[in-house]
Design an enzyme around this catalytic site. Structure first.
Site, mmCIF file in Angstrom:
data_model
loop_
_atom_site.group_PDB
_atom_site.id
_atom_site.type_symbol
_atom_site.label_atom_id
_atom_site.label_comp_id
_atom_site.label_asym_id
_atom_site.label_seq_id
_atom_site.Cartn_x
_atom_site.Cartn_y
_atom_site.Cartn_z
ATOM 1 N N HIS A 137 44.821 72.306 25.164
ATOM 2 C CA HIS A 137 46.093 72.333 25.875
ATOM 3 C C HIS A 137 47.254 72.055 24.922
ATOM 4 O O HIS A 137 48.269 72.752 24.944
ATOM 5 C CB HIS A 137 46.093 71.293 27.000
ATOM 6 N N HIS A 186 41.387 63.422 26.910
ATOM 7 C CA HIS A 186 41.448 63.594 25.460
ATOM 8 C C HIS A 186 41.764 62.276 24.778
ATOM 9 O O HIS A 186 42.534 61.458 25.301
ATOM 10 C CB HIS A 186 42.521 64.618 25.060
#
Length: 215
Positions: A137, A186
């Site tokens: 992302h 993440h």
């Protein structure tokens, strides 16, 4: 070398160096303390299952993180490419599509090669797939927003407007990365690596676009 080419080359060098340094730290296990410390900061002390400000921030963060997903970036890329194609600027349309599309392939190859596990310190608040390093992302949003932002800014004669466009592109890139950490999917170094390599990739393709357009 043209003066205008210096800043893309500098961004490429700094971005690759930053990514390589982070990859080395992750591979050596030296990023553990930093990652755990930052990820814990986004959670309620004593209860890592709960993000800070969960009552009002979790849903907006989920919306923001979607801006860096495949669906949103694909639609953004197609829209931007169609816009330049309708202007008969086919070179820009093609290179723009190649730049953003190739960032997805780059992300996939790096994830397969490094194969870092997702965070196990906190609960994941959104869907995850594949490995963790680098953040896809963050990387792909950086490429898409910076390139499109640079294209839009280059057509504006007024400096305040150019500054506003660049600031908006950088802010969107930053928010997408932060949302990945907030949602617990993440490690912070995943996001930092995505920003570094995404910036380098965007600068590389911007340089390609300038050289091809100049011919």
């Amino acid at each position: 070398m043209m003066r205008a080419d210096r800043w893309p080359l500098a961004l490429i060098a700094l971005g690759v160096l930053g990514f390589a340094s982070l990859a080395g730290l992750v591979s050596a296990g030296a990023a553990h303390g930093f990652d755990h410390g930052v990820l814990s900061w986004f959670r309620v002390p004593g209860d890592l299952s709960q993000p800070v400000f969960s009552a009002w921030l979790t849903h907006p963060m989920a919306d923001i993180t979607a801006l860096g997903g495949y669906t949103a970036l694909t639609l953004l890329t197609l829209g931007a490419a169609l816009y330049y194609a309708l202007l008969r600027n086919y070179v820009t349309a093609i290179i723009l599509s190649l730049a953003i599309g190739s960032s997805g392939l780059l992300t996939h190859l790096l994830k397969q090669g490094i194969d870092r596990l997702r965070p196990d310190l906190v609960d994941h608040l959104t869907h995850t797939a594949h490995s963790s390093f680098p953040s896809g992302h963050a990387l792909q949003a950086t490429v898409a927003f910076l390139i499109i932002g640079a294209l839009l800014a280059s057509g504006q004669p007024a400096r305040p407007i150019r500054t506003l466009i660049y600031a908006g592109a950088i802010l969107l890139t930053f928010l997408v990365g932060i949302s990945r950490i907030y949602l617990g999917v993440h490690w912070p170094t995943d996001v930092l690596a995505g920003w570094c390599l995404g910036t380098a990739w965007a600068a590389l393709w911007w340089l390609v676009l300038r050289r091809v357009a100049a011919r």
